[in-house]
Design a protein around this motif. Structure first.
Motif, PDB file in Angstrom:
ATOM      1  N   LEU A 128     -24.115   4.502 -62.766  1.00  0.00           N
ATOM      2  CA  LEU A 128     -25.466   4.226 -63.236  1.00  0.00           C
ATOM      3  C   LEU A 128     -25.878   2.834 -62.750  1.00  0.00           C
ATOM      4  N   ALA A 129     -27.103   2.729 -62.286  1.00  0.00           N
ATOM      5  CA  ALA A 129     -27.582   1.440 -61.770  1.00  0.00           C
ATOM      6  C   ALA A 129     -29.073   1.347 -62.034  1.00  0.00           C
ATOM      7  N   GLU A 130     -29.534   0.114 -62.243  1.00  0.00           N
ATOM      8  CA  GLU A 130     -30.954  -0.066 -62.491  1.00  0.00           C
ATOM      9  C   GLU A 130     -31.798   0.442 -61.315  1.00  0.00           C
ATOM     10  N   ALA A 131     -33.042   0.789 -61.619  1.00  0.00           N
ATOM     11  CA  ALA A 131     -34.016   1.147 -60.588  1.00  0.00           C
ATOM     12  C   ALA A 131     -35.123   0.104 -60.627  1.00  0.00           C
ATOM     13  N   PRO A 132     -35.180  -0.746 -59.635  1.00  0.00           N
ATOM     14  CA  PRO A 132     -34.359  -0.863 -58.427  1.00  0.00           C
ATOM     15  C   PRO A 132     -33.024  -1.536 -58.704  1.00  0.00           C
ATOM     16  N   SER A 133     -32.157  -1.568 -57.663  1.00  0.00           N
ATOM     17  CA  SER A 133     -30.840  -2.181 -57.798  1.00  0.00           C
ATOM     18  C   SER A 133     -30.517  -2.991 -56.537  1.00  0.00           C
ATOM     19  N   TYR A 134     -29.615  -3.947 -56.705  1.00  0.00           N
ATOM     20  CA  TYR A 134     -29.218  -4.823 -55.594  1.00  0.00           C
ATOM     21  C   TYR A 134     -28.760  -4.005 -54.384  1.00  0.00           C
TER      22      TYR A 134
END
Lengths: 474, 474
Positions: B153-159
């Motif tokens: 799981l990763a933020e939207a957007p992500s690094y």
């Protein structure tokens, strides 16, 4: 027979989990609440034989013939220090800033100059990727090429750090026998045919042709030609790992494998032994298409190598007498090699054999019949001498009767004292062994005679053949 | 809805090949004779949006709002230079030699002092692993935990650099929506429930809680508590990536997630933004059992981090006024942030929205309805301004209407000029767009209205809701 008798597992040992194979259960799930969520590759990771020794060899009273640390204090430290200080003061905007993933272009050009010393004249800076030591280079190559379950061919014995990379990639390692002239071409061909017959995909051969770690031997000129011919015949990719090539005692460097074939050989280089390992600057030379993959892989891994250390190496090559410094290193290591070999000759009990390196850092020693270097290790440490047991250099659990002795770091007098202590330990083991002769005490493993002259659990090195130790593949 | 409307692929985009899935054929097998033997992970590797800009942004006439390079020339370069020079001259036997895989113990102790500034008071040096930048830390964590096909799981957007690591690991990335207060806990819980229902294994949540790259927002205090509570409830491992945490403009740092839970949070830190990125010194703080795996993984990858750069950071922390230097950096970035936001406010056409960071390096800008930052890029470069198109920060191909603006590196006047140029480019795009209004020119993508206030292809950020762009997962 070349590498393994039929039915033996010694020549085709496997490591790492296969895709889909069950993984070993974690031992103490209660102690590690995350134990059930590691990746498959993680379950196979284990400490190397070398790391286990770190705490021991740092004790000042122990003579360590274990580590492979270069003699960096032979460098002109004041000159190098002011050179690096000036790089930061005068070029901080570059040396303290991010760089490109492929590495500094100026350094990559100077790397081509260095490789020319071993006959590589057609390399371009665009084919070079700077890495965090050649260890990262090998890891990148492995990541780019190897899927879990793929086969990698590697000498028996092989560099322990390479075996760690291959294990982490869940590759299967098949060892190929060596002798005093390096990797045996006939053994390589047999391995290739065996893999073909078994339907195994060989991704590459990993080899250290010069002053091998740990075996101390060098691949001869005719064998270099033979191995390149086999690479052509069998469509084999060769990874040539060459950290020691410029540290020869007797003659000019032999032409690199990469100098003979630019399409099938990927070359790994390092400044760890010719300048400083603490800077962690190595490189990969690869065909452009592969280089592109390596750059993407290193960007995902570290973004870019450190700028400061790259500028330090480039400036060192530009402004310091680095060729003369290599001569200084070489003379120092030659003196230490001589101290080591003379002491071994004078002190080792009969039945002990060893290689006679003409460059690099290492002697590969075989114990008398029935002795086990790993089991003997606590007694050696008690006697204040350290070495690396041979089993760390095999993926298949063999090598019990071998050890690696490093002469690169201690002073000659320390080396002599270390060998003296080691000889006493071996003699004591032999006494114990003769007392319990022919009795299986659980200390000595089943051995099998062999008339061959090879390292890989299949023969002696220098003396006459005597014994072999096999263990089930793990 | 939190992350993705039913039937949309935007919230559950996947990247990397699945185990057993067919790999795309190499495009030019004749140009790359090794094309048929790369590993599965290699076929998915591609250049990041940022690297594609490198050649452009190095032209001096271009104002680059693209790169994330710290202002290293604000360091006292003479003092740092002589400090590092002295380390080599006086301590060459250590600084030029191999070190331990885990990293220098003295540095690891000082790292604990640094982490205390963000409320982590229970960390011990034995739980710290020094890495080649925090990029390597993230790569190691991913290698230790993630098998192909696992969900991250990763933020939207992500690094973008994190997405590269996850792609290289053949993981599937599921984005979780953010807004001006950072990651949305309800969206996280929905994602966890969706994955549970689908039988997908979530290996961890990857999050940048402070001054997010690229979104520029910070996770609020209540949300930190909510996310830790969700981690407990759902047995979720959290990777907290915190390179910018000490670079806040408005208030003291918020307590790290790791300060709230030491068992479920693995913390990644870096000296790239508080000292120098060219040294590539970062770290991982992890529970001991995980730390042990990380050390084995880093030994296989690089043997050990460079000694010189580690000693340089430790000595810098010991002898230089590093807290005051962070204040100098922060004031400098605050001035640049102000120049950026004031120019955006004054110059951007209606319909353009952006985040208002109170620390770090980045503004996340949303273009007016129907514009595409990637398609607009050549015209921006022609107008001598560079940015990073938003799609690089999504694993699922969304984000076309976004761009990342970095204010960290250019001087305030350059920033104002860059924003002026960018505003003109956007205005010209709008003119073009109105000319072809409602006509599908192949330039503008299908959009879908939404009443939500989220980033992830599902809403505006600052202004009122207007549009969303979706693209099929790739």
């Amino acid at each position: 027979m070349a590498t393994s008798p039929p039915g033996s597992s010694a020549g085709s040992g496997q490591q790492g989990a296969h895709r889909g194979a069950p993984h070993p259960s974690p031992r103490h799930p209660r102690l590690d609440p995350l134990a059930d969520r590691y990746a498959a590759r993680t379950h196979g990771m284990k400490s190397s034989e070398i790391r286990a020794l770190f705490s021991v060899v740092s004790r000042p009273e122990v003579v360590s013939l274990a580590g492979g640390m270069p003699a960096v204090t032979a460098l002109p430290l004041d000159a190098v220090g002011s050179m690096i200080g000036d790089l930061v003061s005068g070029m901080g905007a570059q040396t303290l800033q991010y760089g490109s993933g492929q590495g500094d272009p100026r350094l990559r050009e100077r790397i081509c100059d260095v490789m020319a010393l071993e006959g590589i004249h057609d390399a371009s800076a665009s084919e070079v990727v700077v890495t965090v030591g050649s260890q990262q280079g090998l890891d990148l190559v492995t990541r780019v090429f190897v899927d879990p379950g793929d086969v990698i061919l590697a000498e028996a014995p092989s560099y322990v750090g390479a075996l760690g990379v291959f294990q982490s990639a869940e590759a299967r390692v098949r060892h190929v026998a060596m002798d005093d002239d390096g990797l045996i071409p006939e053994a390589l061909e047999e391995a290739l045919l065996d893999c073909r017959a078994a339907g195994d995909r060989v991704k590459f051969l990993y080899t250290v042709p010069n002053f091998h770690n740990p075996a101390g031997v060098t691949l001869t000129e005719p064998r270099r030609e033979a191995i390149i011919a086999l690479a052509e015949k069998y469509d084999l990719l060769v990874i040539e790992d060459n950290p020691y090539g410029l540290l020869g005692f007797e003659h000019e460097p032999l032409r690199a494998l990469r100098a003979r074939n630019s399409e099938r050989v990927i070359y790994l280089g390092s400044f760890s032994k010719t300048f400083s390992p603490g800077l962690r600057v190595g490189w990969v030379l690869a065909p452009l298409a592969v280089r592109e993959k390596l750059v993407l892989a290193t960007e995902a891994q570290v973004l870019c190598p450190p700028s400061l250390t790259q500028y330090a190496v480039a400036r060192y090559l530009d402004t310091q007498p680095w060729r003369e410094q290599i001569k200084i290193f070489t003379e120092l290591y030659r003196e230490r090699r001589d101290a080591c070999l003379e002491s071994l000759e004078a002190l080792m009990p009969a039945g002990t054999t060893w290689t006679r390196p003409d460059g690099g850092f290492y002697v590969w020693l075989k114990l008398p019949h029935g002795l086990d270097a790993k089991l003997m290790q606590p007694r050696a440490v008690n006697a204040l001498v350290a070495y690396v047991p041979g089993i760390g250099f095999y993926a298949d659990g063999s090598g019990q009767e071998y050890m690696r002795l490093s002469y690169c770091y201690p002073e000659p007098d320390q080396i002599r004292e270390g060998v003296r202590r080691l000889a006493r330990v071996i003699e004591a083991e032999l006494d114990l062994h003769s007392t319990f002769d022919a009795v299986d005490t659980g200390t000595f493993r089943a051995v099998r005679p062999d008339a061959d002259g090879r390292f890989s659990g299949s023969g002696t090195i220098v003396g006459p053949a005597n014994s072999n130790a096999y263990e089930d593949g793990r």
